[in-house]
Design a protein around this motif. Structure first.
Motif, PDB file in Angstrom:
ATOM      1  N   PRO A 392       0.699  -1.114  -0.007  1.00 44.27           N
ATOM      2  CA  PRO A 392      -0.060  -0.198  -0.193  1.00 44.27           C
ATOM      3  C   PRO A 392       0.660   1.173  -0.113  1.00 44.27           C
ATOM      4  CG  PRO A 392      -1.096  -1.620   1.410  1.00 44.27           C
ATOM      5  CD  PRO A 392       0.380  -2.176   1.222  1.00 44.27           C
ATOM      6  N   SER A 393       1.984   1.425   0.481  1.00 52.51           N
ATOM      7  CA  SER A 393       2.950   2.655   0.605  1.00 52.51           C
ATOM      8  C   SER A 393       3.168   2.881  -0.913  1.00 52.51           C
ATOM      9  CB  SER A 393       4.088   2.214   1.330  1.00 52.51           C
ATOM     10  OG  SER A 393       4.849   1.179   0.681  1.00 52.51           O
ATOM     11  N   TRP A 394       3.132   2.315  -1.641  1.00 53.03           N
ATOM     12  CA  TRP A 394       3.367   2.587  -3.175  1.00 53.03           C
ATOM     13  C   TRP A 394       2.351   3.561  -3.694  1.00 53.03           C
ATOM     14  CZ3 TRP A 394       7.408   1.748  -6.599  1.00 53.03           C
ATOM     15  CH2 TRP A 394       8.405   0.829  -6.216  1.00 53.03           C
ATOM     16  N   TYR A 395       1.028   3.224  -3.324  1.00 52.22           N
ATOM     17  CA  TYR A 395       0.046   4.209  -3.676  1.00 52.22           C
ATOM     18  C   TYR A 395      -0.752   4.979  -2.941  1.00 52.22           C
ATOM     19  CZ  TYR A 395      -2.158  -0.613  -2.786  1.00 52.22           C
ATOM     20  OH  TYR A 395      -2.477  -1.634  -2.316  1.00 52.22           O
ATOM     21  N   GLY A 396       0.105   5.250  -1.763  1.00 52.11           N
ATOM     22  CA  GLY A 396      -0.492   6.196  -0.776  1.00 52.11           C
ATOM     23  C   GLY A 396      -1.213   5.794   0.278  1.00 52.11           C
ATOM     24  N   GLY A 397      -1.467   4.284   0.692  1.00 53.02           N
ATOM     25  CA  GLY A 397      -2.106   4.156   1.729  1.00 53.02           C
ATOM     26  C   GLY A 397      -3.243   2.814   1.201  1.00 53.02           C
ATOM     27  N   LYS A 398      -3.797   1.911   2.063  1.00 50.19           N
ATOM     28  CA  LYS A 398      -4.478   0.790   1.677  1.00 50.19           C
ATOM     29  C   LYS A 398      -5.905   1.401   1.355  1.00 50.19           C
ATOM     30  CE  LYS A 398      -6.198  -3.569   3.741  1.00 50.19           C
ATOM     31  NZ  LYS A 398      -6.301  -4.202   4.878  1.00 50.19           N
ATOM     32  N   ALA A 399      -6.297   2.398   1.930  1.00 49.27           N
ATOM     33  CA  ALA A 399      -7.570   3.061   1.589  1.00 49.27           C
ATOM     34  C   ALA A 399      -7.707   3.470   0.044  1.00 49.27           C
ATOM     35  CB  ALA A 399      -8.045   4.111   2.306  1.00 49.27           C
ATOM     36  N   LEU A 400      -6.387   3.676  -0.529  1.00 47.95           N
ATOM     37  CA  LEU A 400      -6.315   4.251  -2.015  1.00 47.95           C
ATOM     38  C   LEU A 400      -6.114   3.280  -2.933  1.00 47.95           C
ATOM     39  CD1 LEU A 400      -4.323   7.614  -1.498  1.00 47.95           C
ATOM     40  CD2 LEU A 400      -6.895   7.313  -1.902  1.00 47.95           C
ATOM     41  N   GLY A 401      -5.994   1.920  -2.531  1.00 44.52           N
ATOM     42  CA  GLY A 401      -5.809   0.740  -3.293  1.00 44.52           C
ATOM     43  C   GLY A 401      -6.851   0.177  -4.036  1.00 44.52           C
ATOM     44  N   LYS A 402      -7.078   0.871  -4.997  1.00 47.23           N
ATOM     45  CA  LYS A 402      -8.422   0.628  -5.805  1.00 47.23           C
ATOM     46  C   LYS A 402      -8.137   1.182  -7.359  1.00 47.23           C
ATOM     47  CE  LYS A 402     -11.198   4.166  -3.480  1.00 47.23           C
ATOM     48  NZ  LYS A 402     -12.491   4.344  -2.850  1.00 47.23           N
ATOM     49  N   LEU A 409      -7.506  -3.984  -6.339  1.00 49.56           N
ATOM     50  CA  LEU A 409      -6.327  -4.628  -6.924  1.00 49.56           C
ATOM     51  C   LEU A 409      -6.277  -6.070  -6.623  1.00 49.56           C
ATOM     52  CD1 LEU A 409      -3.651  -2.166  -6.114  1.00 49.56           C
ATOM     53  CD2 LEU A 409      -4.934  -2.297  -8.250  1.00 49.56           C
ATOM     54  N   THR A 410      -5.905  -6.894  -7.450  1.00 46.83           N
ATOM     55  CA  THR A 410      -5.673  -8.375  -7.298  1.00 46.83           C
ATOM     56  C   THR A 410      -4.161  -8.623  -6.993  1.00 46.83           C
ATOM     57  OG1 THR A 410      -5.181  -8.705  -9.705  1.00 46.83           O
ATOM     58  CG2 THR A 410      -7.716  -8.759  -8.877  1.00 46.83           C
ATOM     59  N   ARG A 411      -3.881  -9.907  -6.911  1.00 48.44           N
ATOM     60  CA  ARG A 411      -2.411 -10.347  -6.484  1.00 48.44           C
ATOM     61  C   ARG A 411      -1.627 -10.131  -7.897  1.00 48.44           C
ATOM     62  NH1 ARG A 411      -2.535 -15.597  -2.515  1.00 48.44           N
ATOM     63  NH2 ARG A 411      -3.564 -14.506  -0.749  1.00 48.44           N
ATOM     64  N   THR A 412      -2.209 -10.128  -9.000  1.00 51.45           N
ATOM     65  CA  THR A 412      -1.666  -9.971 -10.269  1.00 51.45           C
ATOM     66  C   THR A 412      -2.230  -8.864 -11.087  1.00 51.45           C
ATOM     67  OG1 THR A 412      -2.975 -11.555 -11.380  1.00 51.45           O
ATOM     68  CG2 THR A 412      -0.770 -12.583 -10.481  1.00 51.45           C
ATOM     69  N   PRO A 413      -2.050  -7.757 -10.822  1.00 50.97           N
ATOM     70  CA  PRO A 413      -2.560  -6.541 -11.148  1.00 50.97           C
ATOM     71  C   PRO A 413      -2.370  -6.374 -12.607  1.00 50.97           C
ATOM     72  CG  PRO A 413      -1.025  -5.746  -9.863  1.00 50.97           C
ATOM     73  CD  PRO A 413      -0.917  -7.404  -9.640  1.00 50.97           C
ATOM     74  N   ALA A 415      -1.754  -3.574 -15.453  1.00 46.10           N
ATOM     75  CA  ALA A 415      -0.858  -2.246 -15.508  1.00 46.10           C
ATOM     76  C   ALA A 415      -2.022  -1.153 -15.798  1.00 46.10           C
ATOM     77  CB  ALA A 415       0.038  -2.155 -16.754  1.00 46.10           C
ATOM     78  N   GLY A 416      -1.768  -0.189 -15.376  1.00 52.28           N
ATOM     79  CA  GLY A 416      -2.671   1.096 -15.663  1.00 52.28           C
ATOM     80  C   GLY A 416      -3.631   1.557 -14.756  1.00 52.28           C
ATOM     81  N   ALA A 417      -4.573   2.707 -14.817  1.00 51.18           N
ATOM     82  CA  ALA A 417      -5.368   3.026 -13.792  1.00 51.18           C
ATOM     83  C   ALA A 417      -6.755   1.981 -13.683  1.00 51.18           C
ATOM     84  CB  ALA A 417      -5.915   4.339 -14.191  1.00 51.18           C
ATOM     85  N   TYR A 418      -6.929   1.260 -14.712  1.00 51.62           N
ATOM     86  CA  TYR A 418      -8.043   0.228 -14.633  1.00 51.62           C
ATOM     87  C   TYR A 418      -7.740  -1.056 -14.440  1.00 51.62           C
ATOM     88  CZ  TYR A 418     -10.673   4.289 -17.083  1.00 51.62           C
ATOM     89  OH  TYR A 418     -11.096   5.765 -17.077  1.00 51.62           O
ATOM     90  N   GLN A 419      -8.571  -1.872 -13.683  1.00 51.27           N
ATOM     91  CA  GLN A 419      -8.297  -3.123 -13.568  1.00 51.27           C
ATOM     92  C   GLN A 419      -9.513  -4.085 -14.158  1.00 51.27           C
ATOM     93  OE1 GLN A 419      -5.646  -4.604 -11.503  1.00 51.27           O
ATOM     94  NE2 GLN A 419      -5.060  -2.603 -12.073  1.00 51.27           N
ATOM     95  N   HIS A 420      -9.307  -5.212 -15.025  1.00 47.84           N
ATOM     96  CA  HIS A 420     -10.113  -5.746 -15.857  1.00 47.84           C
ATOM     97  C   HIS A 420     -11.044  -6.561 -14.819  1.00 47.84           C
ATOM     98  CE1 HIS A 420     -11.468  -8.851 -18.770  1.00 47.84           C
ATOM     99  NE2 HIS A 420     -11.293  -7.877 -19.827  1.00 47.84           N
TER     100      HIS A 420
END
Length: 420
Positions: A392-402, A409-413, A415-420
């Motif tokens: 979570p520290s990579w994207y600013g905290g757990k609350a922002l992990g979407k 996010l999944t374990r194999t996310p 790339a990009g701002a959209y998750q399939h």
């Protein structure tokens, strides 16, 4: 009129509450009303039927924690609205719109429009347009701007060096397209900011920022969606940016820093003839070094030839810039690094040229966006499952992990701002 006091009738209730918890109780404050068309500054101002007419009454009201100011939609004022009082975490002071119609508009070429000098304000539903310099200037801490609008200013929102732990979210910043300095020579032109961040630990999220672009005698054109200068640990996430000169440019004057800023899950597009996603500097630049910038899970489409995805110059190194899980399509150069180079991985790039070494799992390929304006991924995209797992520290905290639509996010996310 003052906020409700603790009267004898309340004492039995409070006596049943543990002393440690009494400080968290929010007692009702006073609600004031302002209507530029039907108000009267000689009125009480404490009901919709007897509103004030001008912002001068708000500026002089001596607001207290828990108070609310409601401003009638359709109203128009010449600023400034100066908010000097302070709320508390449990009882912020609230500014909000009421009624129907257009947001109340504050303008005025001679003043900044909304000046937030105090702390713990919650401000929503205001428009600041055509102001002297900034639409909203935030000097205090722990303030929230929510669903505001700012347009035709030098800076739509300016968070000053003293502004910290503030939040700007779900707002629309459009055509903040004026230069504060625009003269011949000197490499000093400045302006056209959707957001200018000079404070620390602020959150800019969920906003739509367009048209940060103005002609410049020094550079031809200049402007940005979010500019960071001397600000540390700011989080810029889940924003949609269109037709700005650049999405973000970072700098720090000598003796100061702009360290640890995070850019995550932003969607950046432009039809302009030139532009960039991210510009940062090493120690050999006059406004460098900018240390510890992180850019993850951003989707970028800048099709013109005079464009660049990211630039880390004048002494780039992994301590200057880290990139993960981005999808960047440009008509020019995918990215540029010198020195030791940036720390990059898990991304997809498409461009005419590349001036950096691809990191682990990164590829040059067409990411197969749905369209020029819809940067979701089509089936078969090489960006699907391309990303590396991040804490979570990579994207600013757990609350922002979407992702930008709210998907986790999944374990194999992807790339990009959209998750399939």
């Amino acid at each position: 009129m003052t906020p409700v006091a603790v009267t004898a009738a309340l004492l039995p209730v409070l006596s049943a509450v543990p002393a440690a918890a009494q400080g968290s109780l929010r007692l009702a404050g006073t609600t004031y009303y302002v209507d530029s068309r039907a108000g009267d500054d000689s009125a009480a101002g404490t009901s919709a039927g007897a509103p004030w007419k001008s912002l001068d009454m708000v500026n002089a009201a001596g607001l207290k924690p828990g108070d609310t100011v409601r401003i009638k939609r359709g109203s128009s004022f010449s600023g400034p609205l100066t908010l000097e009082a302070g709320g508390t975490a449990a009882s912020p002071i609230t500014i909000q719109a009421y009624g129907s119609g257009a947001l109340p508009k504050i303008s005025g070429a001679d003043d900044d429009c909304v000046l937030v000098k105090g702390s713990y304000w919650h401000i929503s539903g205001l428009r600041a347009a055509g102001c002297r310099w900034a639409g909203f200037q935030i000097d205090g801490d722990h303030n929230e701007l929510v669903k505001v609008q700012a347009d035709h200013n030098i800076a739509g929102v300016y968070i000053t060096p003293t502004g910290s732990h503030n939040t700007l979210r779900d707002s629309v910043l459009t055509d903040n397209n004026r230069m504060s300095v625009n003269d011949e020579g000197g490499d000093n032109d400045s302006g056209a900011f959707g957001v200018l961040l000079q404070g620390d630990d602020n959150l800019v999220t969920g906003n739509t920022i367009t048209g940060g672009f103005a002609k410049s005698k020094d550079y031809g054109a200049d402007g940005s969606a979010v500019e960071v200068f001397n600000g540390d640990r700011n989080r810029i996430t889940h924003n949609t940016a269109k037709n700005n000169e650049t999405f973000t440019e970072l700098g720090a004057q000598k003796g100061k820093t702009a360290t640890g800023n995070v850019f995550a899950f932003n969607v950046v597009t432009s039809t302009r003839s030139r532009g960039s996603f991210l510009i940062t500097r090493g120690p050999h630049h006059v406004v460098g070094p900018v240390k510890g910038t992180i850019a993850v899970h951003n989707s970028v489409y800048l099709p013109a030839r005079n464009t660049i995805g990211w630039s880390c110059h004048d002494g780039c190194s992994p301590s200057i810039l880290k990139l993960r899980n981005n999808v960047i399509v440009v008509g020019g150069q995918a990215g540029f690094e010198d020195g030791k180079g940036a720390d990059e991985a898990g991304s997809v790039y498409k461009a005419r040229s590349v001036r950096f070494k691809l990191g682990p799992k990164s590829v040059m390929a067409d990411p197969r966006f749905v369209s020029r304006t819809d940067l979701r991924l089509r089936p078969g995209s090489p960006a699907l499952g391309r990303g590396v797992t991040l804490s979570p520290s990579w994207y600013g905290g757990k609350a922002l992990g979407k992702d930008i639509t709210g998907k986790p996010l999944t374990r194999t996310p992807d790339a990009g701002a959209y998750q399939h």
